[in-house]
Design a protein around this motif. Structure first.
Motif, short mmCIF file in Angstrom:
data_model
loop_
_atom_site.label_atom_id
_atom_site.label_comp_id
_atom_site.label_asym_id
_atom_site.label_seq_id
_atom_site.Cartn_x
_atom_site.Cartn_y
_atom_site.Cartn_z
N VAL A 229 0.63 -1.40 -0.07
CA VAL A 229 0.02 -0.09 0.11
C VAL A 229 0.99 1.20 -0.07
N VAL A 230 2.00 1.26 0.56
CA VAL A 230 2.81 2.26 0.77
C VAL A 230 3.26 2.85 -0.52
N TYR A 231 3.78 2.11 -1.53
CA TYR A 231 4.04 2.81 -2.87
C TYR A 231 2.99 3.62 -3.50
N TYR A 232 1.79 3.17 -3.31
CA TYR A 232 0.65 3.92 -3.90
C TYR A 232 0.73 5.12 -3.40
N PHE A 233 0.93 5.45 -2.21
CA PHE A 233 0.69 6.84 -1.55
C PHE A 233 2.01 7.46 -2.20
N TRP A 234 3.41 7.06 -1.94
CA TRP A 234 4.33 7.57 -2.37
C TRP A 234 4.35 7.97 -4.21
N ALA A 235 3.90 7.35 -4.73
CA ALA A 235 3.92 7.32 -6.23
C ALA A 235 3.03 8.86 -6.50
N TRP A 236 1.75 8.83 -5.55
CA TRP A 236 0.81 9.69 -5.71
C TRP A 236 1.45 11.19 -5.26
N LEU A 237 1.99 10.77 -4.32
CA LEU A 237 2.84 12.18 -3.75
C LEU A 237 3.84 12.83 -4.62
N ARG A 238 4.36 11.93 -5.34
CA ARG A 238 5.64 12.48 -6.43
C ARG A 238 4.92 12.82 -7.78
N ALA A 239 3.77 12.31 -8.01
CA ALA A 239 3.25 12.65 -9.22
C ALA A 239 2.11 13.62 -9.02
N THR A 240 2.14 14.31 -8.01
CA THR A 240 0.91 15.30 -7.96
C THR A 240 1.88 16.63 -7.41
N ASP A 241 1.06 17.75 -7.63
CA ASP A 241 1.74 18.92 -7.02
C ASP A 241 1.09 19.26 -5.48
N ALA A 242 1.68 19.93 -4.85
CA ALA A 242 1.50 20.16 -3.36
C ALA A 242 0.22 20.96 -3.36
N GLY A 243 -0.57 20.63 -2.66
CA GLY A 243 -1.78 21.53 -2.26
C GLY A 243 -2.94 21.27 -3.17
N GLY A 244 -2.73 20.07 -4.17
CA GLY A 244 -3.94 19.79 -4.92
C GLY A 244 -4.57 18.39 -4.54
N TRP A 245 -5.68 18.35 -5.22
CA TRP A 245 -6.36 17.00 -4.92
C TRP A 245 -6.38 16.15 -6.31
N THR A 246 -5.19 16.22 -7.00
CA THR A 246 -5.22 15.62 -8.24
C THR A 246 -5.75 13.93 -8.22
N GLU A 247 -6.65 13.55 -9.05
CA GLU A 247 -6.83 12.03 -9.28
C GLU A 247 -6.19 11.69 -10.47
N LEU A 248 -5.37 10.55 -10.20
CA LEU A 248 -4.96 9.98 -11.37
C LEU A 248 -5.10 8.49 -11.37
N SER A 249 -4.66 7.79 -12.53
CA SER A 249 -5.02 6.32 -12.81
C SER A 249 -3.61 5.56 -12.65
N ILE A 250 -3.94 4.31 -12.25
CA ILE A 250 -2.45 3.54 -12.05
C ILE A 250 -2.78 2.21 -12.67
N THR A 251 -2.03 1.70 -13.68
CA THR A 251 -1.96 0.44 -14.30
C THR A 251 -1.00 -0.71 -13.56
N VAL A 252 -1.68 -1.77 -13.27
CA VAL A 252 -0.82 -2.79 -12.33
C VAL A 252 -0.97 -4.12 -13.44
N PRO A 253 0.35 -4.57 -13.69
CA PRO A 253 0.43 -6.12 -14.07
C PRO A 253 0.01 -6.98 -13.17
N SER A 254 -0.92 -7.86 -13.28
CA SER A 254 -1.34 -8.59 -12.30
C SER A 254 -1.43 -10.09 -12.63
#
Length: 467
Positions: A229-254
């Motif tokens: 679960v941790v790296y989903y939070f990490w990726a969101w925090l690195r892919a978005t700008d501070a102060g925003g509530w940006t939605e993004l999509s994530i693709t996962v080979p499963s």
């Protein structure tokens, strides 16, 4: 925080007890009794944290029975073998961003959770004064990640099942070259699902499980799911700008549904994920499930050997955790679904998926060998970046779901060196191996071959288990 079973027949347990239990005592999987949540203010506060610090915060929501200072020490130790950028993000062509999860000791995303698992299992055993004989099944990467995380640990032995002839030469070498006394590699005559069935059969025998101190480290283990679960939070925090509530999509080979399940948990916790995109290979049971609502696992004979072997799975263990949420956490419906599956070979969840489509936000697609080769070649020509076949499955399917104004991340699952033959076929490049990797590839291999037979596996474990 307490943990219950998806099948309703286990008393709630704290985190450490649940992770040592592995499979729940009633045959189900452990899940949080109540999912923790995170608000926007907390997310912003986490932006400045290092990866181990973020792991301490996220895991602290799940492992409430572990003192915070102990948890911080374990996360620091878990991610010490990684470079400074534990999970780097990099852009490739088409506006996609790869989330680098393969910087660990075995060059696969499994290290992200397994290195923490090695720390926390040892901690829980020392606190309890006990030992654990880990019984696991791998389609390629889980086994090596587990063995490298647990090798040499005094209170733990590892019994890792893998399908004979179904892994890449690199994957076999990573596992079978380990010669620590507490690591036992077992190649089973069959496919991954056969290995997984053997694990479940022995874990379901509670007397044998207790007598032999059996536990699990594959993705049915609670610690694996929560650490991912941790790296989903990490990726969101690195892919978005501070102060925003940006939605993004994530693709996962499963393959076994554990990686994307962790993303699903992150979404339930409040992380702004618009879509989770499941990428399957030719063994596309999960793609069929999310497209049609019908879950129809295939037999061992119908499970194909592909060039993305870690995804060659037809019966995903972690799907049960998702089904539990899909049926409003009703254990009776979970048990009934698996009874229907045994009787008729499929279960129809069409009505449930339609009802929760917007809430769950999971879509899917399939990638073939030809798709993998074309994707690896296309990314290389456009970005000079070489991706492994599983990540290529993710990139191919991700492109089908890109939306204007919505960032699309793809979880990288392994380094290309693990699948050199496919890379050569795709782009005509022979990858260079470091001296350490060459030594590993040339080292003697230690493996026991067994038939797909429960009695034979029982006898082997009884002979070699820690007491």
């Amino acid at each position: 925080m307490q943990y219950i079973s998806t099948r309703g027949g286990m008393q709630p347990l704290p985190y450490c007890d649940a992770l040592l239990e592995g499979l729940a005592t009633d045959g189900g999987l452990t899940v949080p009794e109540v999912m923790p949540t995170v608000d926007g203010e907390t997310l912003e506060r986490w932006r400045a944290l290092t990866y181990p610090q973020l792991a301490t915060e996220v895991l602290g929501l799940f492992a409430t029975d572990i003192p915070r200072e102990d948890l911080a020490r374990m996360t620091e130790a878990a991610y010490a073998p990684f470079p400074d950028s534990v999970v780097p993000l990099r852009e490739i062509d088409g506006g996609l961003t790869l989330v680098g999860l393969s910087e660990g000791p075995t060059l696969a995303f499994k290290d992200m959770a397994m290195q923490f698992l090695g720390q926390v299992v040892e901690y829980a055993l020392e606190r309890k004064g006990s030992v654990l004989n880990v019984l696991g099944a791998t389609s390629g990467d889980t086994g090596s990640a587990a063995e490298h995380a647990l090798r040499g640990k005094e209170r733990i032995s590892v019994f890792m099942l893998s399908p004979q002839g179904r892994m890449s030469a690199f994957q076999r070498a990573q596992m079978f070259s380990i010669d620590d006394e507490n690591v036992h590699n077992i190649a089973v005559a069959g496919v991954f699902d056969d290995c997984q069935n053997l694990v479940k059969q022995l874990a379901g025998d509670l007397d044998f499980k207790r007598t032999q101190h059996l536990g699990a480290v594959n993705s049915i283990n609670l610690a694996r799911i929560t650490a991912q679960v941790v790296y989903y939070f990490w990726a969101w925090l690195r892919a978005t700008d501070a102060g925003g509530w940006t939605e993004l999509s994530i693709t996962v080979p499963s393959g076994n549904f554990g990686n994307i399940l962790s993303g699903f948990y992150a979404k339930q916790m409040g992380l702004p994920i618009r879509r989770l995109v499941l990428a399957a290979n030719e063994n596309n049971v999960l793609d069929e499930f999310f497209r049609t609502g019908v879950y129809r696992p295939r037999s061992a004979e119908q499970t194909l050997a592909t060039s993305s072997p870690s995804m060659d799975i037809s019966k995903a263990s972690n799907l049960e955790r998702f089904i539990f949420e899909l049926v409003d956490r009703d254990p009776a419906r979970v048990v009934g679904a698996w009874r229907d599956l045994d009787e008729q070979g499929f279960v129809d969840f069409t009505a449930d998926l339609a009802r929760f489509e917007d809430e769950f936000g999971i879509v899917s697609g399939t990638s073939t060998h030809a798709d993998r080769l074309a994707t690896i070649k296309g990314v290389y020509e456009a970005s000079d970046d070489i991706i492994d076949p599983h990540t290529a499955d993710g990139v191919k399917v991700a492109r089908e779901y890109v939306e204007s104004g919505v960032p699309m991340l793809v979880l990288e699952t392994a380094k290309p060196e693990k699948f050199a033959e496919t890379i050569r076929e795709a782009i005509g490049v022979d990858l260079d191996y470091s001296p350490e990797l060459r030594t590993m590839l040339e080292a003697p291999q230690h493996v026991t071959e067994l038939p797909d037979d429960e009695a034979a596996l029982r006898a082997f474990i009884e002979q070699h288990a820690l007491r």
